[in-house]
Design a protein around this motif. Structure first.
Motif, PDB file in Angstrom:
ATOM      1  N   GLY A 180       0.780  -1.225   0.000  1.00 24.52           N
ATOM      2  CA  GLY A 180       0.000   0.000   0.000  1.00 24.52           C
ATOM      3  C   GLY A 180       0.812   1.277   0.000  1.00 24.52           C
ATOM      4  N   ASP A 181       2.128   1.176   0.181  1.00 25.32           N
ATOM      5  CA  ASP A 181       3.004   2.355   0.124  1.00 25.32           C
ATOM      6  C   ASP A 181       3.611   2.464  -1.271  1.00 25.32           C
ATOM      7  N   LEU A 182       3.602   3.669  -1.828  1.00 27.85           N
ATOM      8  CA  LEU A 182       4.201   3.900  -3.132  1.00 27.85           C
ATOM      9  C   LEU A 182       5.680   4.208  -2.946  1.00 27.85           C
ATOM     10  N   LEU A 183       6.534   3.338  -3.473  1.00 32.65           N
ATOM     11  CA  LEU A 183       7.979   3.510  -3.336  1.00 32.65           C
ATOM     12  C   LEU A 183       8.629   3.605  -4.709  1.00 32.65           C
ATOM     13  N   TRP A 184       9.659   4.424  -4.775  1.00 31.32           N
ATOM     14  CA  TRP A 184      10.525   4.467  -5.958  1.00 31.32           C
ATOM     15  C   TRP A 184      11.698   3.535  -5.706  1.00 31.32           C
ATOM     16  N   HIS A 185      12.135   2.821  -6.743  1.00 33.61           N
ATOM     17  CA  HIS A 185      13.340   2.003  -6.591  1.00 33.61           C
ATOM     18  C   HIS A 185      14.087   1.935  -7.909  1.00 33.61           C
ATOM     19  N   PHE A 208      19.414  -3.748  -6.247  1.00 31.38           N
ATOM     20  CA  PHE A 208      18.081  -3.267  -5.913  1.00 31.38           C
ATOM     21  C   PHE A 208      18.279  -2.113  -4.923  1.00 31.38           C
ATOM     22  N   VAL A 209      17.759  -0.942  -5.275  1.00 30.81           N
ATOM     23  CA  VAL A 209      17.988   0.227  -4.426  1.00 30.81           C
ATOM     24  C   VAL A 209      16.659   0.950  -4.190  1.00 30.81           C
ATOM     25  N   PRO A 210      15.940   0.609  -3.120  1.00 26.56           N
ATOM     26  CA  PRO A 210      14.663   1.282  -2.826  1.00 26.56           C
ATOM     27  C   PRO A 210      14.870   2.557  -2.021  1.00 26.56           C
ATOM     28  N   GLU A 211      13.945   3.492  -2.192  1.00 28.65           N
ATOM     29  CA  GLU A 211      13.902   4.681  -1.354  1.00 28.65           C
ATOM     30  C   GLU A 211      12.706   4.560  -0.426  1.00 28.65           C
ATOM     31  N   ARG A 212      12.935   4.644   0.869  1.00 26.04           N
ATOM     32  CA  ARG A 212      11.851   4.443   1.817  1.00 26.04           C
ATOM     33  C   ARG A 212      10.886   5.647   1.812  1.00 26.04           C
ATOM     34  N   SER A 213       9.737   5.446   2.381  1.00 28.58           N
ATOM     35  CA  SER A 213       8.687   6.463   2.363  1.00 28.58           C
ATOM     36  C   SER A 213       9.202   7.819   2.838  1.00 28.58           C
ATOM     37  N   GLY A 214       8.840   8.860   2.080  1.00 27.11           N
ATOM     38  CA  GLY A 214       9.197  10.217   2.456  1.00 27.11           C
ATOM     39  C   GLY A 214      10.603  10.628   2.082  1.00 27.11           C
ATOM     40  N   HIS A 215      11.374   9.749   1.461  1.00 27.10           N
ATOM     41  CA  HIS A 215      12.758  10.036   1.114  1.00 27.10           C
ATOM     42  C   HIS A 215      12.950   9.937  -0.392  1.00 27.10           C
ATOM     43  N   GLY A 216      13.817  10.819  -0.919  1.00 28.92           N
ATOM     44  CA  GLY A 216      14.081  10.799  -2.343  1.00 28.92           C
ATOM     45  C   GLY A 216      12.819  11.028  -3.147  1.00 28.92           C
ATOM     46  N   HIS A 217      12.507  10.094  -4.038  1.00 23.86           N
ATOM     47  CA  HIS A 217      11.327  10.202  -4.888  1.00 23.86           C
ATOM     48  C   HIS A 217      10.061   9.642  -4.237  1.00 23.86           C
TER      49      HIS A 217
END
Length: 274
Positions: free
Chosen positions: A27-32, A71-80
């Motif tokens: 349910g969280d939208l993440l950029w990776h 694999f490089v995810p950005e956690r919620s509220g960070h980066g994109h």
């Protein structure tokens, strides 16, 4: 690590931006970002607070050239990645990465964690050991006793105006566009979390069997004794102390990158009785 905080028009699952894409994780939208050798060892890079995937910029080239599948995810509220409802906590961040490993990586992976990211890696190895192959931590502390007296979080506690202003200016930078105050909320939630977390004992990770390399900087915000204790507590822990500060991966990639790549590729260390 302090990084630019960039916002754009509201993204959706499947949208691409800056070489990566948006995905739904519980349910969280993440950029990776995903790249490297599709057949190489899966390796997840976890950034720290006030940071994003770009903090690994000095590693991408060497790590992909070495044949890793990154694999490089950005956690919620960070980066994109947009913010998510509620306060931040290490437990919720670990939950998010576990879901990422299950749904995107889909198998055991090496995890290289910077600062908070290293603690999250240890938490995952503790809770879900089948998802973790090897761990590398750099600049990570498991409780605030591990910090030097001049550490950033101490200065935040003291409301050091210069430090707070610097963090806000960098963390909230958004190329001249405004995001309706979300950046301020994310900054405050991050600072609130760091006032109280992480709060573990090294012995809490005594059952983590994954081979783990603890990298410490000789002039970092983490006490070397703290890193020594953590590495000694881990059943398959190893310690490396390198000249540098908390930004060691960006500051000295010529030292950091070969060390990490050699460790990830080497045979498991044998036990030595002294």
């Amino acid at each position: 690590m302090i990084d630019a905080y960039i916002r754009s028009a509201s993204p959706s699952v499947g949208d691409r931006a800056d070489g990566g894409s948006y995905i739904d994780i519980n349910g969280d939208l993440l950029w990776h970002f995903q790249g490297g050798d599709p057949m190489g060892p899966p390796t997840v890079l976890l950034h720290g607070s006030f940071s994003s995937a770009s903090s690994w910029g000095a590693q991408f080239g060497d790590f992909t050239d070495a044949g890793l599948r990154l694999f490089v995810p950005e956690r919620s509220g960070h980066g994109h990645s947009p913010d998510c409802p509620g306060p931040y906590s290490f437990a919720s961040m670990a939950d998010q990465v576990i879901a990422y490993l299950e749904n995107v990586v889909r198998g055991p992976a090496n995890i290289v964690g910077w600062s908070d990211g290293g603690v999250i890696a240890l938490m995952i190895a503790q809770r879900r050991p089948e998802l973790v192959a090897r761990i590398v931590t750099t600049g990570s502390y498991v409780n605030r006793h591990g910090l030097t007296v001049s550490a950033l979080t101490d200065r935040l506690d003291e409301s050091d105006e210069k430090v707070v202003a610097c963090l806000r200016d960098c963390f909230l930078h958004d190329d001249g566009e405004h995001d309706g105050g979300e950046s301020d909320v994310v900054f405050d939630k991050t600072v609130t979390m760091l006032r109280f977390e992480p709060e573990f004992e090294s012995t809490d990770f005594a059952a983590v069997a994954a081979p783990t390399l603890v990298i410490a900087a000789d002039c970092g915000i983490v006490r070397i004794e703290h890193s020594v204790d953590l590495a000694a507590t881990l059943p398959n822990g190893r310690l490396a102390v390198l000249p540098g500060t908390h930004i060691l991966p960006l500051e000295s990639p010529h030292l950091f990158n070969p060390l990490v790549l050699t460790y990830l590729a080497s045979d498991p260390p044998s036990s030595v009785e002294l």
